[in-house]
Every structure is written in structure tokens, then in C-alpha cells.
Motif scaffolding. Structure first.
Motif, PDB file in Angstrom:
ATOM      1  N   VAL A  31      -3.175  -0.467  11.000  1.00  0.00           N
ATOM      2  CA  VAL A  31      -3.421  -1.734  11.703  1.00  0.00           C
ATOM      3  C   VAL A  31      -2.737  -2.874  10.950  1.00  0.00           C
ATOM      4  CG1 VAL A  31      -5.186  -3.353  12.493  1.00  0.00           C
ATOM      5  CG2 VAL A  31      -5.621  -0.892  12.585  1.00  0.00           C
ATOM      6  N   ASN A  65      -2.827  -1.869   6.918  1.00  0.00           N
ATOM      7  CA  ASN A  65      -3.816  -1.099   6.146  1.00  0.00           C
ATOM      8  C   ASN A  65      -3.654   0.401   6.401  1.00  0.00           C
ATOM      9  OD1 ASN A  65      -5.175  -0.447   8.515  1.00  0.00           O
ATOM     10  ND2 ASN A  65      -6.927  -1.816   8.143  1.00  0.00           N
ATOM     11  N   ALA A  66      -4.503   1.201   5.802  1.00  0.00           N
ATOM     12  CA  ALA A  66      -4.328   2.656   5.829  1.00  0.00           C
ATOM     13  C   ALA A  66      -4.437   3.241   7.232  1.00  0.00           C
ATOM     14  CB  ALA A  66      -5.337   3.313   4.893  1.00  0.00           C
ATOM     15  N   SER A  67      -5.106   2.536   8.146  1.00  0.00           N
ATOM     16  CA  SER A  67      -5.177   3.018   9.533  1.00  0.00           C
ATOM     17  C   SER A  67      -3.954   2.600  10.332  1.00  0.00           C
ATOM     18  CB  SER A  67      -6.420   2.464  10.237  1.00  0.00           C
ATOM     19  OG  SER A  67      -7.504   2.374   9.380  1.00  0.00           O
ATOM     20  N   GLN A  86     -12.273  -5.835   3.595  1.00  0.00           N
ATOM     21  CA  GLN A  86     -11.031  -6.586   3.809  1.00  0.00           C
ATOM     22  C   GLN A  86     -11.290  -7.823   4.674  1.00  0.00           C
ATOM     23  OE1 GLN A  86      -7.967  -4.595   6.103  1.00  0.00           O
ATOM     24  NE2 GLN A  86      -6.621  -6.368   5.958  1.00  0.00           N
ATOM     25  N   PHE A 143      -8.223  -0.451  -2.148  1.00  0.00           N
ATOM     26  CA  PHE A 143      -8.004  -0.533  -0.702  1.00  0.00           C
ATOM     27  C   PHE A 143      -6.517  -0.362  -0.425  1.00  0.00           C
ATOM     28  CE2 PHE A 143      -7.134  -2.913   3.190  1.00  0.00           C
ATOM     29  CZ  PHE A 143      -8.135  -2.457   4.037  1.00  0.00           C
TER      30      PHE A 143
HETATM   31  C1  LIG Z   1      -7.750  -1.457   9.177  1.00  0.00           C
HETATM   32  O1  LIG Z   1      -8.038  -2.676   9.882  1.00  0.00           O
HETATM   33  C2  LIG Z   1      -8.743  -2.491  11.094  1.00  0.00           C
HETATM   34  C3  LIG Z   1      -8.872  -3.848  11.759  1.00  0.00           C
HETATM   35  O2  LIG Z   1      -9.444  -4.777  10.878  1.00  0.00           O
HETATM   36  C4  LIG Z   1     -10.086  -1.834  10.817  1.00  0.00           C
HETATM   37  O3  LIG Z   1     -10.778  -1.613  12.037  1.00  0.00           O
HETATM   38  C5  LIG Z   1      -9.871  -0.535  10.080  1.00  0.00           C
HETATM   39  O4  LIG Z   1     -11.121   0.029   9.730  1.00  0.00           O
HETATM   40  C6  LIG Z   1      -9.045  -0.765   8.829  1.00  0.00           C
HETATM   41  N1  LIG Z   1      -8.782   0.505   8.149  1.00  0.00           N
HETATM   42  C7  LIG Z   1      -9.261   0.784   6.966  1.00  0.00           C
HETATM   43  C8  LIG Z   1      -8.905   2.094   6.379  1.00  0.00           C
HETATM   44  O5  LIG Z   1      -9.972  -0.008   6.329  1.00  0.00           O
END
Ligand SMILES: *[C@@H]1O[C@H](CO)[C@@H](O)[C@H](O)[C@H]1NC(C)=O
Length: 300
Positions: A143, A139-141, A188, A159
Motif C-alpha cells: 500500500v 509498506n509491506a502490503s 504507522q 516496520f
Molecule cells: C499498509 O497500509 C495499509 C493502509 O494503511 C494497512 O491497511 C496495512 O495493514 C499496512 N500493512 C502493514 C503490513 O502494516
């Protein structure tokens, strides 16, 4: 002129002798069937009609696929793969699209090594279920989660995410324009079928799991339904919801409107609103299917 016939008779005779020697005579029909690619006994078509199940898939021009106003059966020999727009190293087959009357798309994505997904259109939500292989979701972070066979993810509209295949992977993907509600958003989700609890199914014998929360923000759900051989739906359903179905395991008979279809693992079914629908599981193994269903919204 006659030598081909003589050769044929000779080869048939020799192969029958060979079969007789190894299997103890003409009663072992299955063995003759197994060997028919190398030699065919006289009159073999009488007892192996072209329309017998073992030959059905080889019959030129024949397909079990059907496309009607209120339902469709799309069987594997009908799949046409082409590059998925903006994905890399991925071939896809769109199996259900709005051209049929659905408000969603359902497609198979065959990711090759180093394949990478693209984003769905603006305001479109996405659900991915892994049928074969594995894929890494990021995902964008930054992770990442590894999605193995039988696991899935729900990705809200707009997303940011990407999927990468390490080896090869086959995904079934559903997308639809999100029917938004004031003061509600979806988040998500990453999960796997075996972690989902069995739900009550009053009056029915099948086993039911739902892969998404039964919460108002979600405008669809994905059901996993298991039937033991001989089990069938009690309710002969006719309802406003639409369905996209992938048969994951087993075989049986699906009734759609006034048509009764033999179906097996790999088959895909589109069910329009209000098409009469019913299933009975046959064979010796359980049936499992995955089913899209729109929920939680006023049909007006
Ligand atoms: C990416 O996934 C992590 C773990 O589920 C979550 O903490 C984080 O907020 C997510 N990033 C975004 C941008 O949704």
C-alpha cells in the motif's frame, strides 16, 4: 605600474555616472549595493562592513554554527552531505546524533531521482517530514501513500517500508531506539500538518499542532509551532526533555543557556535536557518551527 589604478578610478567613475543616470544620484544606496559585484565605489567598505548581514555568509571561515555541551546551532553553511548508508541516490547530513548527548538522530535526506530509502536499525522507530519535493511511501502490503511537502509519516520499530523519490525530495528524519512498554505498541501514521488541530496553549500566544497522537505508546512527539513577528515564549523553559528543532520559516532570537542566537529558516538546534531555552520571533513574516520532544516515559 599606475595603469591598474587609473583603470579602477575610471571604472568607478563610469559606474557612478551610470548609477546616477538611472537612479537619480548617490542617495540610492541600495542600488549601489545591488551593483557592487560589477563595480565598487571608493570607501565602499565603510558603509558595507563585511559583518553586515548581507555579507556575513560570504565571509571566509565564518559560520553561525555553535556546538556546546548542552546545545548546538547548526546552520546551513555547515552541512556536510555524504551518502546515507544503504540508501540509493541519497545524500544525507546528520545534524544531531548521540555523539552530542542526544538519544535520537536528526538528519536531512536529499533524495535524487529514483532514490530509495533503507530501513533503520532493529528496534528503531522513524519519523519523516517532507520539506521539499515528494516521495512515495510503500509498506509491506504494497500500500502506497504519496508524501508531499508538509506531510509526514511515523514508522514503528521493525516496520517494513520503503520511500522512493520521483523527482528530488528533501526530508527531515528523526530516529530513536523505541522505549517499549508492556502491552503497548505504536502503529504507522501518515498525515499532514494542515490537517492537525490547533491545541490549547495556556498562557502562550504561539499556535501549536502535534503531529503524533498524545498516547502512551508514543515515546516522542513532533510539535509544529507558529509565532507571529513580535511573539515570544512566555515560559523560560528548563525541563528534562530533549529537543531537535528545524526552523521552517521566519527568523528571530533563540536563547540557549546564556547565549542569544539570531536564527532563521534552515537553522537546526539541539537542546540537551535542562538547557534554559526561549524564543522571540522577529522580522516581517511568521516563524514556524518543527520540534522533536521525548514524552510519556519515566526519565529513570
Ligand atoms: C499498509 O497500509 C495499509 C493502509 O494503511 C494497512 O491497511 C496495512 O495493514 C499496512 N500493512 C502493514 C503490513 O502494516
Amino acid at each position: 605600474m599606475q595603469s591598474p589604478q587609473v583603470l579602477l578610478v575610471l571604472s568607478v567613475t563610469l559606474s557612478l555616472v551610470a548609477i546616477g543616470a538611472t537612479d537619480g544620484g548617490f542617495c540610492s544606496a541600495p542600488s549601489i549595493l545591488d551593483r557592487e559585484t560589477s563595480s565598487k565605489p571608493m570607501y565602499w567598505k565603510v558603509t558595507n562592513p563585511t559583518l553586515s548581514p548581507s555579507h556575513l555568509q560570504d565571509l571566509p571561515g565564518f559560520t553561525r554554527s555553535v556546538y556546546k555541551r548542552d546545545h548546538a546551532l547548526i546552520t546551513p553553511e555547515s552541512h556536510v552531505l555524504s551518502p546515507l548508508p544503504e540508501w540509493t541516490n541519497t545524500l544525507g547530513a546528520y545534524l544531531i546524533t548521540p555523539a552530542m548527548g542526544s538519544h535520537f538522530v536528526m538528519y536531512l535526506a536529499n533524495m535524487q531521482e529514483n532514490a530509495r530509502s533503507a530501513l533503520p536499525p532493529h528496534d528503531v522507530e522513524r519519523f519523516i517530514f517532507v520539506v521539499q519535493g515528494s516521495a512515495m511511501l510503500t509498506n509491506a502490503s504494497g500500500v502506497s501513500s504519496k508524501l508531499m511537502v508538509d506531510s509526514y509519516t511515523y514508522l514503528p520499530p521493525n516496520f517494513e517500508h520503503s520511500l522512493r523519490a520521483e523527482g528530488s525530495a528533501t526530508l527531515v528524519v528523526f530516529e530513536r531506539r523505541y522505549a517499549s512498554l508492556e502491552n503497548h505498541i505504536t502503529e504507522q501514521i501518515v498525515g499532514s500538518t494542515d490537517k492537525q488541530p490547533l491545541l490549547e496553549t495556556p498562557g502562550e500566544v504561539f499556535q501549536l499542532r502535534k503531529l503524533l497522537p498524545q498516547a502512551v505508546p508514543f515515546d516522542f512527539n513532533i510539535h509544529i509551532m507558529d509565532f507571529q513577528p513580535g511573539d515570544f515564549l512566555n515560559v523560560k523553559e528548563v525541563h528534562y526533555n530533549q529537543h531537535g528543532l528545524l526552523l521552517l520559516e521566519g527568523q528571530g532570537i533563540y536563547r540557549l543557556g546564556d547565549s542569544w542566537y539570531p536564527v532563521q529558516a534552515g537553522d537546526v538546534i539541539w537542546m540537551a535536557p535542562f538547557v534554559p531555552q526561549w524564543y522571540a520571533a522577529l522580522g516581517k513574516t511568521r516563524t514556524r518551527y518543527l520540534l522533536y520532544k521525548d514524552v510519556n516515559r519515566n526519565p529513570l
